[in-house]
Design a protein around this motif. Structure first.
Motif, PDB file in Angstrom:
ATOM      1  N   TYR A 110      33.048  14.069   4.317  1.00 32.30           N
ATOM      2  CA  TYR A 110      33.195  12.662   3.913  1.00 32.30           C
ATOM      3  C   TYR A 110      32.088  12.259   2.936  1.00 32.30           C
ATOM      4  O   TYR A 110      32.359  11.757   1.841  1.00 32.30           O
ATOM      5  CB  TYR A 110      33.151  11.773   5.160  1.00 32.30           C
ATOM      6  N   PHE A 111      30.856  12.500   3.328  1.00 29.89           N
ATOM      7  CA  PHE A 111      29.740  12.092   2.467  1.00 29.89           C
ATOM      8  C   PHE A 111      29.682  12.932   1.193  1.00 29.89           C
ATOM      9  O   PHE A 111      29.339  12.416   0.124  1.00 29.89           O
ATOM     10  CB  PHE A 111      28.423  12.190   3.237  1.00 29.89           C
ATOM     11  N   ALA A 112      30.029  14.209   1.292  1.00 29.39           N
ATOM     12  CA  ALA A 112      30.037  15.060   0.104  1.00 29.39           C
ATOM     13  C   ALA A 112      31.046  14.563  -0.916  1.00 29.39           C
ATOM     14  O   ALA A 112      30.792  14.583  -2.130  1.00 29.39           O
ATOM     15  CB  ALA A 112      30.342  16.506   0.497  1.00 29.39           C
ATOM     16  N   ALA A 113      32.202  14.109  -0.442  1.00 29.32           N
ATOM     17  CA  ALA A 113      33.228  13.598  -1.357  1.00 29.32           C
ATOM     18  C   ALA A 113      32.706  12.404  -2.147  1.00 29.32           C
ATOM     19  O   ALA A 113      32.944  12.291  -3.365  1.00 29.32           O
ATOM     20  CB  ALA A 113      34.484  13.215  -0.575  1.00 29.32           C
ATOM     21  N   PHE A 114      31.975  11.520  -1.484  1.00 32.02           N
ATOM     22  CA  PHE A 114      31.431  10.345  -2.184  1.00 32.02           C
ATOM     23  C   PHE A 114      30.353  10.738  -3.191  1.00 32.02           C
ATOM     24  O   PHE A 114      30.274  10.168  -4.287  1.00 32.02           O
ATOM     25  CB  PHE A 114      30.888   9.329  -1.185  1.00 32.02           C
TER      26      PHE A 114
END
Length: 492
Positions: free
Chosen positions: A115-119
């Motif tokens: 999730y955080f990597a995508a952002f």
């Protein structure tokens, strides 16, 4: 050295950070993924700050330019640079990503690293879009940015996330195909993919009109303009809170930015020729979508329609072809980034507690959450264009510019102040005020320190821009004045 490679750092640092966060593995190291994500987001924001502090507001020329060979056979180059228009959007992107990571700190419990990597990866790609000065580089980054958002909605979204994701992808991708055709045509005419060189290209009215419509297909969907707006409410409703924030705060601005960087300076005659069309669609968005927002029962969907109406104000400002209108449109883009992001986060705070976005499930929230209610009320007033908040600045300038062109444009545009107040206060009255509506609301607890942190940061920006707009408007004066001159010169 930092100044020389500031833009590349801003683009690649979050992308590298996203890969590093992915490498933390599964949810057993979720805290490490969170901490690493916040560190990279903060570092990226720090890297973008010198772009503003070292920026020369007295010139319209591109600054912090980087130019390196990429694909020599087709004269495609890795060329980056910012002016007074794109600079503010780069800063908005890096600021919003920090907010999103803080807001999702405890909310996301599954596939945390992904999730955080995508952002983070999406942040780098979006900064690249605002900085790209090569047509192919712009297009590659523009399309690549869809992938992280596709995953964010598709993996962490609501029950109808697959439908919303596919609709979002198809609308934006199919529109962008026409932009690719236009980019290739401009390359064949100029022998270069240099966007700034295209600004000086002589084109006939027929060619300009076709190119304008090709770019319109990509940019209008992304804004989104009526009638190609129908993907947005679905995407917002199904997206997780962080996805809605970035979608509203940054991704919608890319379509508007495209009009400023491509349509207006490259195709001035077609822009004048089709201005009536753009103004008509913009005013429909302001008036008609305002009525649509009034009847929404889902808070997220209401705010999504509000975004469409406010972005109609942006495109109206661009196509009245004066400095007040264009500066007002850009100011509205920035303001909408702060306000819409804040409104979606407020809905997210409530959803995390009651797991409902329906207005009817609330009532009397201010009795149980007074601190949170104060923030939400501030953002609601800003959404309605209250003087002293950032929402007023852009709308005032656009209406001022519209008056110089046609008084009826200004009158129609000013109705957004009425509609904005109507649908926003309709929601606020039923959600925050009155008696406590049910036992679920009676059990609510006020916002946590983490929630207060991102609400305070956004409230500070809303008030700063509303009370002292000079730091935001000063950097764009020279670039906007140059753009107005470009629009006034025929390329026939």
């Amino acid at each position: 050295m930092l100044s020389e490679y500031a833009l590349s750092l801003a683009v690649w640092l979050p992308i590298v950070g996203g890969v590093a966060v992915l490498a933390t593995g599964d949810d057993r190291r979720a805290n490490l993924a969170r901490q690493l994500s916040l560190a990279f987001a903060l570092l990226t924001f720090v890297v973008t700050l010198p772009l503003y502090t070292d920026f020369n507001a007295g010139t319209h020329a591109m600054q912090f330019v980087e130019d390196h060979a990429w694909i020599d056979a087709f004269k495609i180059r890795y060329r980056l640079g910012v002016d007074g228009i794109s600079l503010l959007l780069v800063l908005l992107t890096s600021f919003s990503t920090v907010i999103v990571i803080i807001s999702a700190w405890q909310v996301i419990e599954k596939k945390v690293a992904q999730y955080f990597a995508a952002f983070l990866i999406m942040e780098g790609l979006m900064i690249g879009v605002f900085s790209a000065l090569d047509g192919v580089l712009f297009y590659v980054l523009w399309e690549a940015m869809l992938v992280p958002m596709f995953l964010i909605i598709g993996l962490w979204g609501g029950p109808n996330r697959v439908y919303a994701t596919i609709k979002f992808f198809l609308y934006t991708f199919l529109g962008s195909v026409m932009m690719l055709v236009a980019i290739i045509y401009l390359y064949n005419r100029s022998g270069s993919f240099d966007i700034l060189a295209w600004h000086d290209l002589k084109l006939g009215l027929s060619a300009q009109t076709l190119l304008f419509l090709a770019f319109f297909a990509a940019f209008a969907v992304k804004v989104p303009m009526w009638p190609v707006h129908t993907w947005l409410p679905d995407a917002h409703v199904e997206a997780p809170t962080g996805g809605s924030v970035i979608l509203a705060a940054i991704m919608l601005k890319m379509g508007a930015y495209g009009f400023l960087r491509f349509s207006l300076p490259i195709l001035p005659d077609a822009s004048h020729h089709l201005a009536w069309f753009m103004i008509a669609l913009s005013l429909i968005a302001v008036v008609y979508i305002g009525f649509v927002a009034l009847v929404q029962e889902d808070m997220k969907k209401l705010i999504a329609y509000s975004s469409i109406a406010h972005m109609g104000f942006v495109t109206l400002g661009f196509f009245i072809f004066n400095a007040q209108g264009i500066e007002g449109g850009i100011a509205q883009m920035l303001s909408h980034g702060f306000i819409s992001g804040a409104m979606f986060l407020c809905v997210g705070v409530l959803y995390d507690r009651l797991h409902s976005r329906m207005i009817k499930d609330y009532g009397g929230v201010a009795n149980r959450m007074p601190v949170f209610a104060s923030f939400m009320m501030l953002f609601a007033m800003a959404n309605a264009g209250l003087p002293g908040t950032s929402g007023f600045v852009g709308e005032f300038l656009v209406i001022l510019g519209a008056f110089q062109v046609n008084i009826w444009y200004a009158v129609a545009a000013a109705t957004t102040l009425v509609f904005g107040a109507a649908y926003t206060l309709w929601m606020i009255k039923r959600v925050l005020f009155g008696e406590v509506a049910n036992s679920h609301v009676a059990e609510l607890k006020d916002s946590t320190p983490r929630e207060n942190l991102f609400l305070v940061l956004l409230a500070a920006m809303v008030l700063l821009m509303g009370l002292w707009p000079y730091p935001f408007l000063d950097v764009m004066h020279a670039s906007v004045a140059h753009l107005v001159q470009q629009i006034a010169v025929s390329k026939l």
